[in-house]
Structures are given as C-alpha cells and as structure tokens.
Design a protein around this motif. Structure first.
Motif, mmCIF file in Angstrom:
data_model
loop_
_atom_site.group_PDB
_atom_site.id
_atom_site.type_symbol
_atom_site.label_atom_id
_atom_site.label_comp_id
_atom_site.label_asym_id
_atom_site.label_seq_id
_atom_site.Cartn_x
_atom_site.Cartn_y
_atom_site.Cartn_z
ATOM 1 N N ILE A 75 0.842 -1.192 0.000
ATOM 2 C CA ILE A 75 0.000 0.000 0.000
ATOM 3 C C ILE A 75 0.878 1.243 0.000
ATOM 4 O O ILE A 75 1.765 1.380 0.850
ATOM 5 N N THR A 76 0.631 2.162 -0.922
ATOM 6 C CA THR A 76 1.306 3.451 -0.949
ATOM 7 C C THR A 76 0.314 4.505 -0.495
ATOM 8 O O THR A 76 -0.744 4.674 -1.104
ATOM 9 N N LYS A 77 0.650 5.192 0.613
ATOM 10 C CA LYS A 77 -0.226 6.217 1.192
ATOM 11 C C LYS A 77 0.445 7.568 1.011
ATOM 12 O O LYS A 77 1.603 7.752 1.400
ATOM 13 N N TRP A 90 -7.771 0.330 2.083
ATOM 14 C CA TRP A 90 -6.995 1.568 2.191
ATOM 15 C C TRP A 90 -7.355 2.564 1.105
ATOM 16 O O TRP A 90 -7.377 3.767 1.342
ATOM 17 N N THR A 91 -7.662 2.090 -0.098
ATOM 18 C CA THR A 91 -8.087 2.990 -1.165
ATOM 19 C C THR A 91 -9.380 3.697 -0.773
ATOM 20 O O THR A 91 -9.520 4.909 -0.962
ATOM 21 N N ALA A 149 -4.442 6.771 -1.497
ATOM 22 C CA ALA A 149 -3.807 5.462 -1.353
ATOM 23 C C ALA A 149 -3.962 4.671 -2.642
ATOM 24 O O ALA A 149 -4.952 4.806 -3.356
ATOM 25 N N THR A 169 5.169 10.421 1.593
ATOM 26 C CA THR A 169 4.590 9.233 0.970
ATOM 27 C C THR A 169 5.173 8.030 1.683
ATOM 28 O O THR A 169 6.385 7.926 1.853
#
Length: 80
Positions: free
Chosen positions: A18-20, A47-48, A66, A26
C-alpha cells in the motif's frame, strides 16, 4: 496482529503493498502474509476507500490518497 499461517511448506502466500500519500510524505506499507489473493486485495481496497478524497459534502471524488497492488511469494521455513 497474530494470524494463523499454518500452511504447507511450499504454499504460495500474498501480501498487500500500500502506498499512502500524505501532505508532507509518501509511505509504503506491507500487510500480510495472506493465504489467498482475495484477502490481500481486500486490504488494498480497504486503504483505497479509507483514504479516498472527498468533496465538501463528504462524497468520494473518485480519487484516493492510497493505491496499491498484491505481491505473490513463497515462504521458506527454517528452524530459528
């Protein structure tokens, strides 16, 4: 969080990457291992949706802070 990962020695496992994106940073996080691809995909979806951009009425705009994908791997067990 503890989870049961009792599975065959040659089992395939999955993890959610997951990239937040926050205002100042980031961050990439990894969740898993999961025994099915569906479980890992569910975490990406969570998370999206959780970090979805919302308009002034609180409705999702269709974008999110996200994003993510699922990775597949194999575990090699050895005595610790």
């Amino acid at each position: 969080m503890a989870r049961s990962i009792g599975m065959a020695a040659d089992a395939t496992v999955f993890r959610a990457v997951i990239t937040k994106r926050y205002s100042s940073d980031t961050v990439t996080t990894y969740e898993g291992p999961y025994g099915s691809i569906a479980d890992a995909r569910a975490r990406v979806t969570f998370w999206t949706n959780y970090l979805a951009d919302r308009d002034e009425d609180g409705e999702p705009t269709g974008t999110s802070r996200a994003s993510g994908h699922v990775e597949r791997g194999a575990i090699t067990w050895e005595r610790a």
